[in-house]
Design a protein around this motif. Structure first.
Motif, mmCIF file in Angstrom:
data_model
loop_
_atom_site.group_PDB
_atom_site.id
_atom_site.type_symbol
_atom_site.label_atom_id
_atom_site.label_comp_id
_atom_site.label_asym_id
_atom_site.label_seq_id
_atom_site.Cartn_x
_atom_site.Cartn_y
_atom_site.Cartn_z
ATOM 1 N N TYR A 22 46.206 16.149 45.730
ATOM 2 C CA TYR A 22 46.852 16.408 47.023
ATOM 3 C C TYR A 22 45.898 16.126 48.182
ATOM 4 O O TYR A 22 46.307 15.618 49.228
ATOM 5 C CB TYR A 22 47.370 17.844 47.106
ATOM 6 N N GLU A 23 44.633 16.448 48.027
ATOM 7 C CA GLU A 23 43.659 16.179 49.096
ATOM 8 C C GLU A 23 43.483 14.681 49.317
ATOM 9 O O GLU A 23 43.330 14.231 50.456
ATOM 10 C CB GLU A 23 42.313 16.831 48.772
ATOM 11 N N VAL A 25 45.797 12.347 48.748
ATOM 12 C CA VAL A 25 47.017 11.904 49.435
ATOM 13 C C VAL A 25 46.957 12.305 50.905
ATOM 14 O O VAL A 25 47.259 11.499 51.799
ATOM 15 C CB VAL A 25 48.279 12.482 48.747
ATOM 16 N N TYR A 26 46.547 13.542 51.178
ATOM 17 C CA TYR A 26 46.444 14.047 52.549
ATOM 18 C C TYR A 26 45.480 13.179 53.361
ATOM 19 O O TYR A 26 45.778 12.799 54.492
ATOM 20 C CB TYR A 26 45.962 15.502 52.515
ATOM 21 N N VAL A 29 47.003 9.736 54.150
ATOM 22 C CA VAL A 29 47.981 9.851 55.232
ATOM 23 C C VAL A 29 47.264 10.031 56.569
ATOM 24 O O VAL A 29 47.648 9.433 57.583
ATOM 25 C CB VAL A 29 48.968 11.012 54.961
ATOM 26 N N VAL A 66 53.743 14.387 58.446
ATOM 27 C CA VAL A 66 53.734 14.470 56.988
ATOM 28 C C VAL A 66 52.559 15.328 56.495
ATOM 29 O O VAL A 66 52.657 15.999 55.462
ATOM 30 C CB VAL A 66 53.691 13.046 56.369
ATOM 31 N N LYS A 67 51.468 15.339 57.250
ATOM 32 C CA LYS A 67 50.267 16.066 56.811
ATOM 33 C C LYS A 67 50.525 17.535 56.490
ATOM 34 O O LYS A 67 50.194 17.989 55.389
ATOM 35 C CB LYS A 67 49.154 15.911 57.842
ATOM 36 N N THR A 69 53.273 18.901 55.809
ATOM 37 C CA THR A 69 54.240 18.918 54.718
ATOM 38 C C THR A 69 53.534 18.779 53.375
ATOM 39 O O THR A 69 53.864 19.483 52.412
ATOM 40 C CB THR A 69 55.277 17.792 54.908
ATOM 41 N N ILE A 70 52.550 17.880 53.306
ATOM 42 C CA ILE A 70 51.769 17.708 52.079
ATOM 43 C C ILE A 70 51.065 19.014 51.725
ATOM 44 O O ILE A 70 51.065 19.436 50.565
ATOM 45 C CB ILE A 70 50.750 16.564 52.228
ATOM 46 N N ARG A 71 50.458 19.659 52.695
ATOM 47 C CA ARG A 71 49.755 20.920 52.440
ATOM 48 C C ARG A 71 50.715 21.994 51.917
ATOM 49 O O ARG A 71 50.404 22.714 50.980
ATOM 50 C CB ARG A 71 49.072 21.412 53.716
ATOM 51 N N VAL A 73 53.668 21.568 50.409
ATOM 52 C CA VAL A 73 54.131 21.190 49.069
ATOM 53 C C VAL A 73 53.042 21.485 48.046
ATOM 54 O O VAL A 73 53.313 22.018 46.958
ATOM 55 C CB VAL A 73 54.557 19.707 49.032
ATOM 56 N N ARG A 74 51.786 21.171 48.381
ATOM 57 C CA ARG A 74 50.665 21.468 47.473
ATOM 58 C C ARG A 74 50.591 22.958 47.180
ATOM 59 O O ARG A 74 50.466 23.375 46.030
ATOM 60 C CB ARG A 74 49.353 20.998 48.080
#
Length: 95
Positions: A22-23, A25-26, A29, A66-67, A69-71, A73-74
């Motif tokens: 996840y990091e 991907v973050y 992005v 999106v950032k 959102t990624i956090r 979701v993680r």
């Protein structure tokens, strides 16, 4: 266990790997957002490129949205993973 638990990534090798993915991907992005804003800014120096620059700003803004959102979701993913580990341990009679 709770969301945004700073120690969650150390619970197991699996959660550590999940956190790292996840990091990555973050960070990708984040770089994409920064790059689109820089390119969009350069495009604004030319009248001919101004519309394309506006689109770059829009894409960069979406990537910045999106950032978090990624956090989130993680965190939900890691929270659910932790809960399932507790349930599995109880079923095995360990806790």
């Amino acid at each position: 266990m709770m969301l945004f638990d700073p120690g969650a990534k150390h619970r197991s090798d699996r959660t550590g790997r999940l956190f790292a993915i996840y990091e990555i991907v973050y960070t990708c992005v984040d770089f994409g957002a920064a790059l689109t804003f820089v390119v969009g800014s350069v495009m604004f120096f030319s009248e001919a490129w101004m519309e394309a620059g506006t689109w770059m700003f829009l894409v960069g803004s979406i990537l910045f949205a999106v950032k978090p959102t990624i956090r989130l979701v993680r965190e939900v993913h890691m929270y659910r993973q932790g809960d399932s580990q507790k349930v599995a341990a109880r079923l095995r009679g360990e806790a």
